[in-house]
Scaffold this motif. Sequence first.
Motif, PDB file in Angstrom:
ATOM      1  N   GLY A 105       0.767  -1.243   0.000  1.00  0.00           N
ATOM      2  CA  GLY A 105       0.000   0.000   0.000  1.00  0.00           C
ATOM      3  C   GLY A 105       0.792   1.283   0.000  1.00  0.00           C
ATOM      4  N   ALA A 106       2.044   1.232   0.421  1.00  0.00           N
ATOM      5  CA  ALA A 106       2.830   2.459   0.534  1.00  0.00           C
ATOM      6  C   ALA A 106       4.306   2.125   0.375  1.00  0.00           C
ATOM      7  CB  ALA A 106       2.578   3.104   1.903  1.00  0.00           C
ATOM      8  N   PRO A 107       5.132   3.134   0.048  1.00  0.00           N
ATOM      9  CA  PRO A 107       6.574   2.884  -0.026  1.00  0.00           C
ATOM     10  C   PRO A 107       7.062   2.321   1.306  1.00  0.00           C
ATOM     11  CG  PRO A 107       6.046   5.080  -0.848  1.00  0.00           C
ATOM     12  CD  PRO A 107       4.792   4.532  -0.222  1.00  0.00           C
ATOM     13  N   GLY A 108       7.866   1.283   1.267  1.00  0.00           N
ATOM     14  CA  GLY A 108       8.372   0.680   2.494  1.00  0.00           C
ATOM     15  C   GLY A 108       7.372  -0.231   3.182  1.00  0.00           C
ATOM     16  N   GLY A 109       6.220  -0.465   2.552  1.00  0.00           N
ATOM     17  CA  GLY A 109       5.186  -1.295   3.150  1.00  0.00           C
ATOM     18  C   GLY A 109       5.561  -2.761   3.235  1.00  0.00           C
ATOM     19  N   VAL A 110       4.829  -3.459   4.073  1.00  0.00           N
ATOM     20  CA  VAL A 110       5.038  -4.883   4.297  1.00  0.00           C
ATOM     21  C   VAL A 110       3.812  -5.628   3.773  1.00  0.00           C
ATOM     22  CG1 VAL A 110       5.350  -6.632   6.092  1.00  0.00           C
ATOM     23  CG2 VAL A 110       6.472  -4.422   6.308  1.00  0.00           C
ATOM     24  N   PRO A 111       4.010  -6.720   3.045  1.00  0.00           N
ATOM     25  CA  PRO A 111       2.842  -7.491   2.580  1.00  0.00           C
ATOM     26  C   PRO A 111       2.023  -8.002   3.766  1.00  0.00           C
ATOM     27  CG  PRO A 111       4.868  -8.280   1.545  1.00  0.00           C
ATOM     28  CD  PRO A 111       5.267  -7.319   2.614  1.00  0.00           C
ATOM     29  N   GLU A 112       0.721  -8.010   3.599  1.00  0.00           N
ATOM     30  CA  GLU A 112      -0.166  -8.589   4.611  1.00  0.00           C
ATOM     31  C   GLU A 112       0.182 -10.060   4.776  1.00  0.00           C
ATOM     32  OE1 GLU A 112      -2.407  -6.946   6.481  1.00  0.00           O
ATOM     33  OE2 GLU A 112      -1.782  -5.081   5.508  1.00  0.00           O
ATOM     34  N   PRO A 113      -0.070 -10.645   5.939  1.00  0.00           N
ATOM     35  CA  PRO A 113       0.267 -12.059   6.148  1.00  0.00           C
ATOM     36  C   PRO A 113      -0.359 -13.014   5.121  1.00  0.00           C
ATOM     37  CG  PRO A 113      -0.302 -11.015   8.224  1.00  0.00           C
ATOM     38  CD  PRO A 113      -0.593 -10.015   7.145  1.00  0.00           C
ATOM     39  N   ASP A 114      -1.539 -12.673   4.629  1.00  0.00           N
ATOM     40  CA  ASP A 114      -2.206 -13.545   3.651  1.00  0.00           C
ATOM     41  C   ASP A 114      -2.054 -13.046   2.215  1.00  0.00           C
ATOM     42  OD1 ASP A 114      -3.790 -11.306   3.987  1.00  0.00           O
ATOM     43  OD2 ASP A 114      -5.674 -12.407   4.042  1.00  0.00           O
ATOM     44  N   ALA A 115      -1.122 -12.114   1.985  1.00  0.00           N
ATOM     45  CA  ALA A 115      -0.926 -11.552   0.645  1.00  0.00           C
ATOM     46  C   ALA A 115      -0.439 -12.622  -0.319  1.00  0.00           C
ATOM     47  CB  ALA A 115       0.071 -10.400   0.696  1.00  0.00           C
ATOM     48  N   VAL A 116      -0.871 -12.478  -1.558  1.00  0.00           N
ATOM     49  CA  VAL A 116      -0.465 -13.384  -2.630  1.00  0.00           C
ATOM     50  C   VAL A 116       0.523 -12.630  -3.514  1.00  0.00           C
ATOM     51  CG1 VAL A 116      -1.299 -14.694  -4.626  1.00  0.00           C
ATOM     52  CG2 VAL A 116      -2.698 -14.556  -2.557  1.00  0.00           C
ATOM     53  N   PRO A 117       1.649 -13.237  -3.850  1.00  0.00           N
ATOM     54  CA  PRO A 117       2.612 -12.524  -4.693  1.00  0.00           C
ATOM     55  C   PRO A 117       2.055 -12.276  -6.093  1.00  0.00           C
ATOM     56  CG  PRO A 117       3.362 -14.781  -4.283  1.00  0.00           C
ATOM     57  CD  PRO A 117       2.116 -14.584  -3.482  1.00  0.00           C
ATOM     58  N   VAL A 118       2.535 -11.197  -6.720  1.00  0.00           N
ATOM     59  CA  VAL A 118       2.151 -10.888  -8.092  1.00  0.00           C
ATOM     60  C   VAL A 118       3.106 -11.548  -9.082  1.00  0.00           C
ATOM     61  CG1 VAL A 118       0.962  -8.742  -7.488  1.00  0.00           C
ATOM     62  CG2 VAL A 118       3.396  -8.676  -8.092  1.00  0.00           C
ATOM     63  N   ALA A 119       4.269 -11.955  -8.587  1.00  0.00           N
ATOM     64  CA  ALA A 119       5.255 -12.670  -9.416  1.00  0.00           C
ATOM     65  C   ALA A 119       6.231 -13.375  -8.484  1.00  0.00           C
ATOM     66  CB  ALA A 119       6.007 -11.703 -10.329  1.00  0.00           C
ATOM     67  N   THR A 120       6.818 -14.445  -8.990  1.00  0.00           N
ATOM     68  CA  THR A 120       7.845 -15.174  -8.237  1.00  0.00           C
ATOM     69  C   THR A 120       8.953 -15.570  -9.199  1.00  0.00           C
ATOM     70  OG1 THR A 120       6.909 -17.387  -8.591  1.00  0.00           O
ATOM     71  CG2 THR A 120       6.110 -16.161  -6.664  1.00  0.00           C
ATOM     72  N   THR A 121      10.133 -15.780  -8.647  1.00  0.00           N
ATOM     73  CA  THR A 121      11.220 -16.357  -9.423  1.00  0.00           C
ATOM     74  C   THR A 121      12.035 -17.256  -8.509  1.00  0.00           C
ATOM     75  OG1 THR A 121      13.010 -15.934 -11.013  1.00  0.00           O
ATOM     76  CG2 THR A 121      12.916 -14.494  -9.099  1.00  0.00           C
ATOM     77  N   GLU A 122      12.517 -18.333  -9.079  1.00  0.00           N
ATOM     78  CA  GLU A 122      13.393 -19.256  -8.380  1.00  0.00           C
ATOM     79  C   GLU A 122      14.696 -19.301  -9.167  1.00  0.00           C
ATOM     80  OE1 GLU A 122      13.426 -23.923  -6.910  1.00  0.00           O
ATOM     81  OE2 GLU A 122      11.822 -23.209  -8.214  1.00  0.00           O
TER      82      GLU A 122
END
Length: 184
Positions: free
Chosen positions: A121-138
């Motif tokens: 939601g804001a610069p420096g924000g932390v994802p909510e505990p149940d947040a789903v990523p918009v992208a992943t990489t391994e």
Amino acid sequence: MSEHPAHEETAVAERNAVAADDDTSLPLLHRTVRPEWIDYNGHMSEAFYVLVFGYATDAMMIETGLHAGYRENTGCSLHTVESHLRYLREVAAESHLAVRTRLLGVDAKKARFCHELYVVGAPGGVPEPDAVPVATTELLALHVDQRAGRTAPFPDSVRERLASLVEPAPAWAGRSIAEVPAVR
């Protein structure tokens, strides 16, 4: 949304400070989507997901002792040799991003890790505990002695730091691209 924005801001700062001071996890990387990162479809272009993930890899290297001074003094660095990226949701211009990095495994000369990209939601924000990523990489990376032109063992301190960060792989890690049957 919190009724007390100042308290929410303080809580975010405290969570980030804890993450940065916690020896068992890496701090989140934060970026904001720039207008030039938006493609002809109106969302972040695929190349810029890779750029943001690259910044996260650089941050992980700094946090684990593979920083610029180390590279200059030893001639050694990490070289990515394999990656698998998943684009899960569109990301709009000016979105605030947070990247979580997880170490999944390390041995004498290689490291396996992943990044999860979130819109916050804001610069420096932390994802909510149940947040789903918009992208992943391994990623799989090798520790390379660039002067010798071959892989080299991590120094003990770096290997131990990397090993201290290893956590179980998320369910999505280790997957490959699904086969597409040929049309006949």
